[in-house]
Design a protein around this motif. Structure first.
Motif, mmCIF file in Angstrom:
data_model
loop_
_atom_site.group_PDB
_atom_site.id
_atom_site.type_symbol
_atom_site.label_atom_id
_atom_site.label_comp_id
_atom_site.label_asym_id
_atom_site.label_seq_id
_atom_site.Cartn_x
_atom_site.Cartn_y
_atom_site.Cartn_z
ATOM 1 N N ASN A 1 0.977 -1.236 0.027
ATOM 2 C CA ASN A 1 0.080 0.054 0.317
ATOM 3 C C ASN A 1 0.826 1.472 0.177
ATOM 4 N N HIS A 2 2.217 1.422 0.604
ATOM 5 C CA HIS A 2 2.702 2.258 0.726
ATOM 6 C C HIS A 2 3.976 2.124 -1.224
ATOM 7 N N ASN A 3 3.478 1.633 -1.749
ATOM 8 C CA ASN A 3 4.335 2.006 -2.632
ATOM 9 C C ASN A 3 2.860 2.324 -3.826
ATOM 10 N N ALA A 4 3.325 3.947 -3.872
ATOM 11 C CA ALA A 4 2.758 4.370 -4.613
ATOM 12 C C ALA A 4 2.905 4.752 -6.031
ATOM 13 N N LYS A 5 3.716 4.737 -6.494
ATOM 14 C CA LYS A 5 4.100 4.549 -7.428
ATOM 15 C C LYS A 5 3.878 2.688 -8.708
ATOM 16 N N ALA A 6 3.975 2.348 -7.863
ATOM 17 C CA ALA A 6 3.349 1.078 -8.172
ATOM 18 C C ALA A 6 2.439 0.788 -8.900
ATOM 19 N N SER A 7 1.332 1.385 -7.797
ATOM 20 C CA SER A 7 -0.059 1.441 -7.988
ATOM 21 C C SER A 7 -0.531 2.270 -8.749
ATOM 22 N N ALA A 8 0.057 3.609 -8.729
ATOM 23 C CA ALA A 8 0.029 4.912 -10.305
ATOM 24 C C ALA A 8 0.041 4.632 -11.343
ATOM 25 N N LEU A 9 1.170 3.231 -11.318
ATOM 26 C CA LEU A 9 1.547 2.267 -12.659
ATOM 27 C C LEU A 9 -0.069 1.877 -12.815
ATOM 28 N N TYR A 10 0.148 1.347 -12.666
ATOM 29 C CA TYR A 10 -0.922 -0.128 -12.690
ATOM 30 C C TYR A 10 -2.245 0.435 -13.174
ATOM 31 N N LEU A 11 -2.997 1.266 -12.834
ATOM 32 C CA LEU A 11 -3.753 1.824 -12.302
ATOM 33 C C LEU A 11 -3.829 2.937 -13.834
ATOM 34 N N ASN A 12 -2.613 3.441 -13.967
ATOM 35 C CA ASN A 12 -2.591 4.355 -15.254
ATOM 36 C C ASN A 12 -2.866 3.573 -16.363
ATOM 37 N N PHE A 13 -2.124 1.896 -16.438
ATOM 38 C CA PHE A 13 -2.145 1.391 -16.935
ATOM 39 C C PHE A 13 -3.616 0.787 -17.930
ATOM 40 N N GLY A 14 -4.310 0.519 -16.824
ATOM 41 C CA GLY A 14 -5.311 0.106 -17.167
ATOM 42 C C GLY A 14 -6.350 -1.281 -16.062
ATOM 43 N N PHE A 15 -4.789 -1.628 -15.434
ATOM 44 C CA PHE A 15 -5.729 -2.882 -14.268
ATOM 45 C C PHE A 15 -6.421 -1.707 -13.268
ATOM 46 N N ALA A 16 -7.778 -3.238 -12.656
ATOM 47 C CA ALA A 16 -8.165 -2.690 -11.369
ATOM 48 C C ALA A 16 -7.740 -2.450 -9.900
ATOM 49 N N LEU A 17 -8.282 -2.355 -9.633
ATOM 50 C CA LEU A 17 -7.439 -2.446 -7.953
ATOM 51 C C LEU A 17 -8.915 -3.476 -7.552
ATOM 52 N N VAL A 18 -8.815 -4.847 -7.452
ATOM 53 C CA VAL A 18 -10.193 -5.733 -7.279
ATOM 54 C C VAL A 18 -9.470 -6.315 -5.250
ATOM 55 N N LYS A 19 -8.566 -5.719 -4.688
ATOM 56 C CA LYS A 19 -9.052 -5.983 -2.978
ATOM 57 C C LYS A 19 -7.457 -5.031 -2.345
ATOM 58 N N GLN A 20 -8.236 -5.175 -1.185
ATOM 59 C CA GLN A 20 -6.730 -4.264 -0.464
ATOM 60 C C GLN A 20 -6.826 -4.791 0.697
#
Length: 158
Positions: A119-138
């Motif tokens: 969760n603290h890896n904001a760069k990876a999360s932003a990269l995935y979301l900007n590429f079209g990945f869906a956040l499915v669980k946290q």
């Protein structure tokens, strides 16, 4: 040109470089396991030779090593991936991810790609979301992402 070089075919110096990156203080906070030793690293690479559920690659942009991508839990429809760039470079995350998705489609025949990031890896999360990945669980520590089905073709390769 981007080239994936299988870990099992890396030279001694390439394996040592990857280990140095893997244990770099800028990289290790984003791994679930702490830094690894050289014997453990070489044993791991050797174990990949006969393991069809995992693939690890050193990625080159022409002659320049830019990062590492991996696929784990590979089955006929889906897998999980990871990536990290050469800690001495900047700006190659999107290149690594784009080529990783293309490899999964063209070489592994994957229909669904899964990823996770602290969760603290904001760069990876932003990269995935900007590429079209869906956040499915946290949960308390991790965010889980998915790119799958038709969306892998529609959104994955840009």
């Amino acid at each position: 040109m981007i080239c994936f070089k299988d870990f099992t075919t890396l030279s001694q110096s390439e394996l040592e470089m990857v280990l140095k990156w893997r244990n770099d203080e800028r990289i290790t906070p984003f791994f679930t396991h702490a830094a690894v030793g050289i014997k453990e690293h070489f044993a791991f690479v050797k174990s990949l030779k006969n393991n069809t559920s995992k693939k690890y690659f050193l990625v080159y942009d022409d002659e320049k090593p830019i990062g590492v991508v991996n696929f784990i839990n590979i089955n006929k429809d889906e897998c999980e991936f990871g990536l990290y760039q050469n800690p001495n470079l900047r700006g190659f995350g999107k290149v690594l991810l784009k080529n990783l998705v293309e490899y999964a489609l063209q070489n592994l025949g994957i229909k669904t790609l899964n990823a996770r990031a602290f969760n603290h890896n904001a760069k990876a999360s932003a990269l995935y979301l900007n590429f079209g990945f869906a956040l499915v669980k946290q949960d308390k520590t991790m965010s889980y992402f998915r790119l799958g089905g038709g969306s892998l073709f529609a959104k994955g390769i840009k």
